[in-house]
Every structure is written in C-alpha cells, then in structure tokens.
Write a protein that holds these residues in place. Structure first.
Motif, short mmCIF file in Angstrom:
data_model
loop_
_atom_site.label_atom_id
_atom_site.label_comp_id
_atom_site.label_asym_id
_atom_site.label_seq_id
_atom_site.Cartn_x
_atom_site.Cartn_y
_atom_site.Cartn_z
N ILE A 2 0.84 -1.21 0.00
CA ILE A 2 0.00 0.00 0.00
C ILE A 2 0.87 1.25 0.00
O ILE A 2 0.58 2.23 -0.70
N LEU A 3 1.94 1.23 0.78
CA LEU A 3 2.86 2.37 0.84
C LEU A 3 3.46 2.65 -0.53
O LEU A 3 3.47 3.81 -0.99
N MET A 4 3.94 1.62 -1.21
CA MET A 4 4.57 1.82 -2.51
C MET A 4 3.56 2.29 -3.55
O MET A 4 3.84 3.19 -4.34
N GLY A 5 2.36 1.70 -3.52
CA GLY A 5 1.33 2.13 -4.46
C GLY A 5 0.88 3.55 -4.23
O GLY A 5 0.71 4.34 -5.17
N SER A 6 0.69 3.90 -2.96
CA SER A 6 0.24 5.24 -2.62
C SER A 6 1.29 6.29 -2.95
O SER A 6 0.96 7.40 -3.37
N THR A 7 2.55 5.92 -2.77
CA THR A 7 3.63 6.86 -3.07
C THR A 7 3.62 7.23 -4.55
O THR A 7 3.69 8.41 -4.92
N GLY A 8 3.49 6.23 -5.40
CA GLY A 8 3.47 6.51 -6.82
C GLY A 8 2.26 7.31 -7.25
O GLY A 8 2.35 8.20 -8.10
N TYR A 9 1.11 7.00 -6.65
CA TYR A 9 -0.14 7.67 -7.04
C TYR A 9 -0.21 9.08 -6.46
O TYR A 9 -0.43 10.06 -7.16
N MET A 10 -0.02 9.19 -5.13
CA MET A 10 -0.21 10.46 -4.46
C MET A 10 0.87 11.48 -4.81
O MET A 10 0.63 12.69 -4.78
N ALA A 11 2.06 11.00 -5.16
CA ALA A 11 3.13 11.93 -5.50
C ALA A 11 2.88 12.61 -6.84
O ALA A 11 3.28 13.76 -7.06
N GLY A 12 2.18 11.92 -7.74
CA GLY A 12 1.96 12.50 -9.05
C GLY A 12 0.61 13.13 -9.26
O GLY A 12 0.47 14.13 -9.98
N GLN A 13 -0.44 12.58 -8.63
CA GLN A 13 -1.81 13.01 -8.88
C GLN A 13 -2.05 14.51 -8.68
O GLN A 13 -2.72 15.15 -9.50
N PRO A 14 -1.52 15.15 -7.61
CA PRO A 14 -1.77 16.57 -7.44
C PRO A 14 -1.21 17.45 -8.56
O PRO A 14 -1.61 18.60 -8.71
N HIS A 15 -0.27 16.90 -9.34
CA HIS A 15 0.40 17.71 -10.36
C HIS A 15 -0.17 17.50 -11.76
O HIS A 15 0.28 18.14 -12.70
N TRP A 16 -1.15 16.62 -11.89
CA TRP A 16 -1.67 16.31 -13.22
C TRP A 16 -2.16 17.56 -13.95
O TRP A 16 -1.67 17.90 -15.02
N VAL A 17 -3.16 18.21 -13.36
CA VAL A 17 -3.79 19.34 -14.05
C VAL A 17 -2.80 20.48 -14.27
O VAL A 17 -2.69 21.01 -15.39
N PRO A 18 -2.04 20.93 -13.23
CA PRO A 18 -1.07 22.00 -13.47
C PRO A 18 -0.06 21.66 -14.55
O PRO A 18 0.31 22.51 -15.36
N SER A 19 0.38 20.39 -14.56
CA SER A 19 1.37 19.97 -15.54
C SER A 19 0.80 20.04 -16.95
O SER A 19 1.45 20.53 -17.89
N PHE A 20 -0.44 19.57 -17.12
CA PHE A 20 -1.08 19.61 -18.43
C PHE A 20 -1.29 21.05 -18.89
O PHE A 20 -1.09 21.38 -20.07
N GLN A 21 -1.70 21.91 -17.95
CA GLN A 21 -1.94 23.31 -18.30
C GLN A 21 -0.66 24.02 -18.71
O GLN A 21 -0.64 24.82 -19.64
N GLU A 22 0.44 23.73 -18.01
CA GLU A 22 1.72 24.33 -18.35
C GLU A 22 2.19 23.92 -19.74
O GLU A 22 2.92 24.65 -20.41
N ARG A 23 1.76 22.74 -20.17
CA ARG A 23 2.17 22.24 -21.49
C ARG A 23 1.20 22.65 -22.59
O ARG A 23 1.31 22.19 -23.72
N GLY A 24 0.23 23.49 -22.23
CA GLY A 24 -0.65 24.06 -23.23
C GLY A 24 -1.89 23.27 -23.57
O GLY A 24 -2.59 23.59 -24.53
N PHE A 25 -2.18 22.22 -22.81
CA PHE A 25 -3.39 21.45 -23.08
C PHE A 25 -4.63 22.25 -22.67
O PHE A 25 -4.64 22.92 -21.63
N GLY A 26 -5.67 22.16 -23.46
CA GLY A 26 -6.91 22.85 -23.14
C GLY A 26 -7.73 22.12 -22.10
O GLY A 26 -7.47 20.96 -21.78
N THR A 27 -8.78 22.80 -21.59
CA THR A 27 -9.62 22.23 -20.54
C THR A 27 -10.28 20.94 -20.99
O THR A 27 -10.29 19.95 -20.26
N SER A 28 -10.82 20.91 -22.21
CA SER A 28 -11.50 19.71 -22.69
C SER A 28 -10.56 18.53 -22.80
O SER A 28 -10.93 17.38 -22.50
N THR A 29 -9.32 18.79 -23.21
CA THR A 29 -8.33 17.71 -23.34
C THR A 29 -7.97 17.16 -21.96
O THR A 29 -7.83 15.94 -21.79
N ILE A 30 -7.82 18.05 -20.98
CA ILE A 30 -7.49 17.61 -19.62
C ILE A 30 -8.62 16.76 -19.04
O ILE A 30 -8.38 15.71 -18.43
#
Length: 256
Positions: free
Chosen positions: A219-247
């Motif tokens: 659980i620790l290893m799975g949560s680390t991979g998921y929780m470390a990246g999930q908060p950055h999904w939307v900001p990362s996509f927006q910084e790369r120029g993806f539109g709202t519908s694509t996100i």
C-alpha cells in the motif's frame, strides 16, 4: 490549483508544502480514527466530522486572503490552515477509512465483490470531481467554485452520514444480509453450515504477522506513486498548453 497559484503568485513548491501538511495530518490521525470506526455509531460520527471539516476547508479556501480576522496571517499561511490542516482533518476521516473498515464487517462470502465495487470510486472520483472542478472554475472562478463545492459537500454528506452503521448486527442482520434469527438458537433455527464467521485478528495479532507488513508495504509503494503524481496532473497539463476539454478527457480515460 493553478488558478489559486496564479492569483497569489505562489510556486508549485508552495502547493506541495500544503499537500505535505495534509498528508502528515492524515498519517497522524488514521491510528486514532481506526478504533473509533469499530465502535457503535463511530462511522457516522467520523463521516459527519469529515463532511463538516470538508465544508469548512473548501469554503474557507474561497476566502483566503480576504478574511478580516485572519488578516494578520500571510495568505500562504491561511492556505496552509484551510487546505493543509483542515483539509487533512477531512481527508483523514473520509472514504479512505470508511470503506476498508466497514465492508469486511458487512460482507464475508461476498467481500471481494463488495470491495471491488467500492473501489470503483477510485476511478469515478477523478472523472466526476476533476471534470466538475475544472468546469466550475472556468464558469465561476476558483473562489466561487470552492464555495459551491464546500456547501454541496455539507448538504450531501451530512445527511448520508446518519445512515452509516458499524456492523450488520446493529440492524438485526449478519454479514452478507443473513437475517439474525437464522442463527439464533433460541428460535430453534439451525445455523447455516456454509456461513463463515466474521471473526478476525486483534490489532496485536495482526501486527505480529508477516502478511500485515507485506500488505502495508505494498500500500505504501502504491500510494507513493499515485499520491506523488496526482496533485500535479492538471497544473502539468496546463503548463504544457493542453486545453480544458483535453485535460478532462485525459482524466476520464485514466479513471476508466
């Protein structure tokens, strides 16, 4: 979070500090909340606490930098209070504890199926709430979106909390919906031979098994991979120029 960071000129690091505070709060509270969940009426109290603190966190977040009685705090400190501390209190007592605690009490022969159905929320959550959040922010602005979701959280989750029961015996049932009178010897009914018991290990016994620590490590290893990246999904996509519908489409694809 990108609109909030842009409004105040905060960096991604500031946001990650808030996430870290929230995570620490959850880790510290889970050993305390666990025993409460085992008590009669405990799940309802925990869910009620989660709903109220969740509403406070989201509505409070909508007023960051605009609350007179907190003016002596820098806006980033206000953010850490609402998003980190109060948000952590709410997240520690929400579904992450409720499902895995209650389902084993309510299901034995159908436990795997019940857990599988409940875990679909892991995929549906990002589909519904990421899409809803992005849509509300685009239409109303981030402050109004936080307030709307916070109020909705209280209005929906508070009534639902009162329907939670710790174990089926509280409603005159046994696990898997078996009526209690079917195993009540005083009524003269022979217990079903294929009905397993729901007795498990005590906390001390579980901590002494290798299986417990292997599961915990997984659980620790799975949560680390998921929780470390999930908060950055939307900001990362927006910084790369993806539109709202694509996100939104990408989030839906991940959830499915």
């Amino acid at each position: 979070m990108a609109p909030i960071l842009d409004d105040f000129g905060w960096s991604t690091t500031d946001y990650v500090i808030g996430i870290t505070i929230r995570t620490v709060i959850q880790v510290l509270l889970w050993p305390v909340i666990g025993p409460i969940m085992d008590k009669t009426g405990g799940p309802a109290r925990v869910a009620l606490f989660s709903a109220i603190t969740g509403g406070i966190y989201l509505v409070g977040l909508s007023f960051v930098g605009a609350i007179p009685f907190l003016a002596f705090f820098d806006p980033i400190i206000q953010f850490y209070i609402f998003f980190g501390v109060i948000g952590g209190l709410s997240m520690a007592s929400c579904g992450l504890m409720t499902g895995p605690t209650l389902i084993p009490k309510w299901f034995i022969t159908k436990r795997g199926r019940a857990m599988g159905i409940s875990m679909t929320g892991t995929g549906l959550g990002p589909i519904v709430f990421t899409s809803l959040g992005i849509g509300l922010i685009s239409s109303l602005g981030w402050r109004e979106a936080c307030a709307v979701v916070g109020i909705a959280t209280v209005l929906i989750q508070v009534p639902m909390a009162f329907f939670l029961r710790t174990k089926p015996e509280d409603m005159g049932l046994l696990p898997d919906g078996v009526p209690l009178n079917q195993v009540d010897g005083s009524i003269g009914t022979k217990p079903p031979t294929n009905q397993p018991t729901g007795d498990g290990l005590t906390r001390r016994e579980a901590l002494g098994t290798t299986t417990f620590w292997i599961i915990g490590l997984a659980i620790l290893m799975g949560s680390t991979g998921y929780m470390a990246g999930q908060p950055h999904w939307v900001p990362s996509f927006q910084e790369r120029g993806f539109g709202t519908s694509t996100i939104i489409l990408g989030t839906v694809a991940w959830g499915l």
